[in-house]
Design a protein around this motif. Sequence first.
Motif, mmCIF file in Angstrom:
data_model
loop_
_atom_site.group_PDB
_atom_site.id
_atom_site.type_symbol
_atom_site.label_atom_id
_atom_site.label_comp_id
_atom_site.label_asym_id
_atom_site.label_seq_id
_atom_site.Cartn_x
_atom_site.Cartn_y
_atom_site.Cartn_z
ATOM 1 N N TYR A 1 45.210 38.075 44.717
ATOM 2 C CA TYR A 1 44.151 38.918 44.883
ATOM 3 C C TYR A 1 44.061 40.056 43.191
ATOM 4 N N THR A 2 43.019 39.037 42.831
ATOM 5 C CA THR A 2 42.710 39.852 40.781
ATOM 6 C C THR A 2 42.037 40.116 40.272
ATOM 7 N N VAL A 3 41.518 41.566 40.141
ATOM 8 C CA VAL A 3 40.974 42.127 39.355
ATOM 9 C C VAL A 3 40.898 42.415 37.487
ATOM 10 N N TRP A 4 39.782 42.129 37.352
ATOM 11 C CA TRP A 4 39.434 42.122 35.752
ATOM 12 C C TRP A 4 38.986 43.238 35.136
ATOM 13 N N VAL A 5 40.158 44.130 34.607
ATOM 14 C CA VAL A 5 39.390 45.780 34.738
ATOM 15 C C VAL A 5 39.045 46.594 32.934
ATOM 16 N N ILE B 1 40.232 43.436 27.670
ATOM 17 C CA ILE B 1 40.298 43.744 29.079
ATOM 18 C C ILE B 1 41.685 43.406 30.040
ATOM 19 N N MET B 2 42.063 43.489 31.254
ATOM 20 C CA MET B 2 43.440 43.717 31.304
ATOM 21 C C MET B 2 42.837 42.936 33.028
ATOM 22 N N GLY B 3 43.458 41.537 33.168
ATOM 23 C CA GLY B 3 43.525 40.846 34.749
ATOM 24 C C GLY B 3 45.023 41.810 35.254
ATOM 25 N N TYR B 4 44.693 41.666 36.959
ATOM 26 C CA TYR B 4 45.654 42.946 36.851
ATOM 27 C C TYR B 4 45.956 41.961 38.689
ATOM 28 N N SER B 5 46.962 41.142 38.960
ATOM 29 C CA SER B 5 47.162 40.560 40.659
ATOM 30 C C SER B 5 48.027 40.776 41.372
ATOM 31 N N ILE B 6 48.040 40.726 41.997
ATOM 32 C CA ILE B 6 48.934 40.850 43.404
ATOM 33 C C ILE B 6 48.410 39.338 44.886
ATOM 34 N N ARG B 7 49.889 38.880 44.320
ATOM 35 C CA ARG B 7 50.348 37.972 44.986
ATOM 36 C C ARG B 7 51.147 38.481 46.499
ATOM 37 N N THR B 8 50.273 38.009 47.519
ATOM 38 C CA THR B 8 51.624 38.704 48.848
ATOM 39 C C THR B 8 51.495 37.204 49.344
ATOM 40 N N ASN C 1 59.683 42.912 56.529
ATOM 41 C CA ASN C 1 58.902 42.556 56.790
ATOM 42 C C ASN C 1 58.079 41.695 54.889
ATOM 43 N N PRO C 2 57.791 40.032 55.471
ATOM 44 C CA PRO C 2 57.640 39.670 54.081
ATOM 45 C C PRO C 2 55.873 39.469 53.556
ATOM 46 N N ARG C 3 54.911 39.830 55.538
ATOM 47 C CA ARG C 3 54.270 40.182 55.185
ATOM 48 C C ARG C 3 53.655 41.557 54.086
ATOM 49 N N GLU C 4 54.480 42.464 54.104
ATOM 50 C CA GLU C 4 54.756 43.486 53.152
ATOM 51 C C GLU C 4 55.517 43.297 51.640
ATOM 52 N N LEU C 5 55.591 42.294 51.857
ATOM 53 C CA LEU C 5 55.859 42.048 50.243
ATOM 54 C C LEU C 5 54.209 41.472 49.483
ATOM 55 N N ILE C 6 55.277 42.148 47.816
ATOM 56 C CA ILE C 6 53.821 41.099 47.058
ATOM 57 C C ILE C 6 54.629 41.729 45.875
ATOM 58 N N ALA C 7 53.987 40.771 44.887
ATOM 59 C CA ALA C 7 53.995 40.145 43.124
ATOM 60 C C ALA C 7 52.878 41.167 42.624
ATOM 61 N N TYR C 8 53.104 41.669 41.207
ATOM 62 C CA TYR C 8 52.186 42.126 40.326
ATOM 63 C C TYR C 8 52.236 41.412 39.443
ATOM 64 N N SER C 9 51.802 41.043 38.610
ATOM 65 C CA SER C 9 51.643 40.420 37.540
ATOM 66 C C SER C 9 49.863 40.646 36.480
ATOM 67 N N GLN C 10 50.122 40.534 35.118
ATOM 68 C CA GLN C 10 48.789 40.598 34.827
ATOM 69 C C GLN C 10 48.798 40.108 33.695
ATOM 70 N N TYR C 11 47.538 39.486 32.801
ATOM 71 C CA TYR C 11 46.992 38.891 31.634
ATOM 72 C C TYR C 11 46.333 39.362 31.183
#
Length: 491
Positions: free
Chosen positions: A440-444, A428-435, A397-407
């Motif tokens: 959706y990104t959080v900078w932590v 600080i690390m920004g982690y992103s989830i792309r569906t 299901n494409p709705r379950e696919l997630i790509a991750y990246s960080q900066y």
Amino acid sequence: MPPPRTGRGLLWLGLVLSSVCVALGSETQADSTTDGLNVLLIIVDDLRPSLGCYGDKLVRSPNIDQLASHSLLFQNAFAQQAVCAPSRVSFLTGRRPDTTRLYDFNSYWRVHAGNFSTIPQYFKENGYMTMSVGKVFHPGISSNHTDDSPYSWSFPPYHPSSEKYENTKTCRGPDGELHANLLCPVDVLDVPEGTLPDKQSTEQAIQLLEKMKTSASPFFLAVGYHKPHIPFRYPKEFQKLYPLENITLAPDPEVPDGLPPVAYNPWMDIRQREDVQALNISVPYGPIPVDFQKIRQSYFASVSYLDTQVGRLLSTLDDLQLANSTIIAFTSDHGRQSMDLVELVSLFPTLAGLAGLQVPPRCPVPSFHVELCREGKNLLKHFRFRDLEEDPYLPGNPRELIAYSQYPRPADIPQWNSDKPSLKDIKIMGYSIRTIDYRYTVWVGFNPDEFLANFSDIHAGELYFVDSDPLQDHNMYNDSQGGDLFQLLMP
Ligand SMILES: *[C@@H]1O[C@H](CO)[C@@H](O)[C@H](O)[C@H]1NC(C)=O
Ligand SMILES: *[C@@H]1O[C@H](CO)[C@@H](O)[C@H](O)[C@H]1NC(C)=O
Ligand SMILES: *[C@@H]1O[C@H](CO)[C@@H](O)[C@H](O)[C@H]1NC(C)=O
Ligand SMILES: *[C@@H]1O[C@H](CO)[C@@H](O)[C@H](O)[C@H]1NC(C)=O
Ligand SMILES: *[C@@H]1O[C@H](CO)[C@@H](O)[C@H](O)[C@H]1NC(C)=O
């Protein structure tokens, strides 16, 4: 890349992993008949999907489009960190930056993180002749000043001799003098050595292919092109393809209201070029003058120049009758996305599988002690082979696919080293989830001594919906959305 506006793009400079396979069109079983296939891996520096095959109406890229027309073209492929060295080390080892522990340019993973196998190393150990031409690994410490030789390559990698002029004063300005400019259309006869790095790389790759024609072992040839990375130093005739009056400005030039300052990229590298310095643009948010937005013209011209180099490589494969026995993968280390979501970290298992080699096992967590395993997915299923073992990590299901990246960032507010902080400066690390639906990104908070992200220390967040806000101008994040939920979704 043009338009150099906000850092939001950077997180999403995932790219175009157009994994192609001419010989495999016959839908035979991958594990038996694909044995001994050659591999041509083309890596382009800072290419976003400004290509005809991604629906771009302006950009002329006939050779790449032709390749794409009989390839599997991924519409949503994401780099794990949009910086040359971390991105390349990540996809060439098949591990994420949090595992390679490379977020800058300054360490060699075999010493610093773990003795991870690379894609070419794995092919070499399986009987392939492996060869590197141009910018494949990022040069310098991050590949031990040797492009990871001798582990990855059968003989020493080739670097074009004219590479050393890339950032020197070889661009003729309106004043008639030579400058180190961002915009650098050149007369090739007029530059030092009378050639350009990507032309030399193509010529070297063609020579190697000719030698391989009679080789007993299959080959793995990686060709790394420098353009369209800045500076835009390209044969000036390519400018004619893009008359200025046909170049549109960026559709959304303003810094969006809801953009957290930590997400903004102050594009410091670009500011160092002489022609940009002369514009005296205020740091960090100063707008690029409208008449300098012809940056886009030079980016597109560089893409077309690159395209002709790719065309020369591909016609050599045809001429040598190697095209039907060679898997071609075309990708970039950065780029912005334009079906299915994939990550560059999946290139390793996918190429291994396509070539009929055993697909490395999935990595345990943590995996620093394991030399050969994969953090990405085997994407073989996308190639419509039958009788392949089910891969439980590739949901249907494409709705379950997630790509991750960080900066990484050194501070909450843009500063001189925000776009390329050294490890010790990362706070600080920004982690992103792309569906398929949102980014959706959080900078932590991040501790660089222990390589630890603290998901209860949230500095900022971003949430953009793909359909209603494709340019990511309207941040829908609100503070009630915690990092805990985010952490649950992490790989
Ligand atoms: C790292 O891997 C390479 C290639 O397999 C091997 O030659 C080398 O001995 C390994 N180094 C260490 C420290 O294990
Ligand atoms: C890095 O390169 C140096 C010099 O070529 C070499 O002595 C050293 O063993 C290499 N490091 C690793 C981990 O292979
Ligand atoms: C420039 O735009 C005009 C009008 O749309 C078009 O006719 C022309 O072909 C374009 N030129 C190039 C080189 O793309
Ligand atoms: C550059 O801009 C600043 C203000 O942003 C101004 O004070 C300064 O005089 C300018 N310098 C030049 C050389 O135009
Ligand atoms: C590829 O094509 C050439 C010439 O058409 C032919 O000789 C060769 O056997 C083919 N190789 C494969 C693997 O099909």
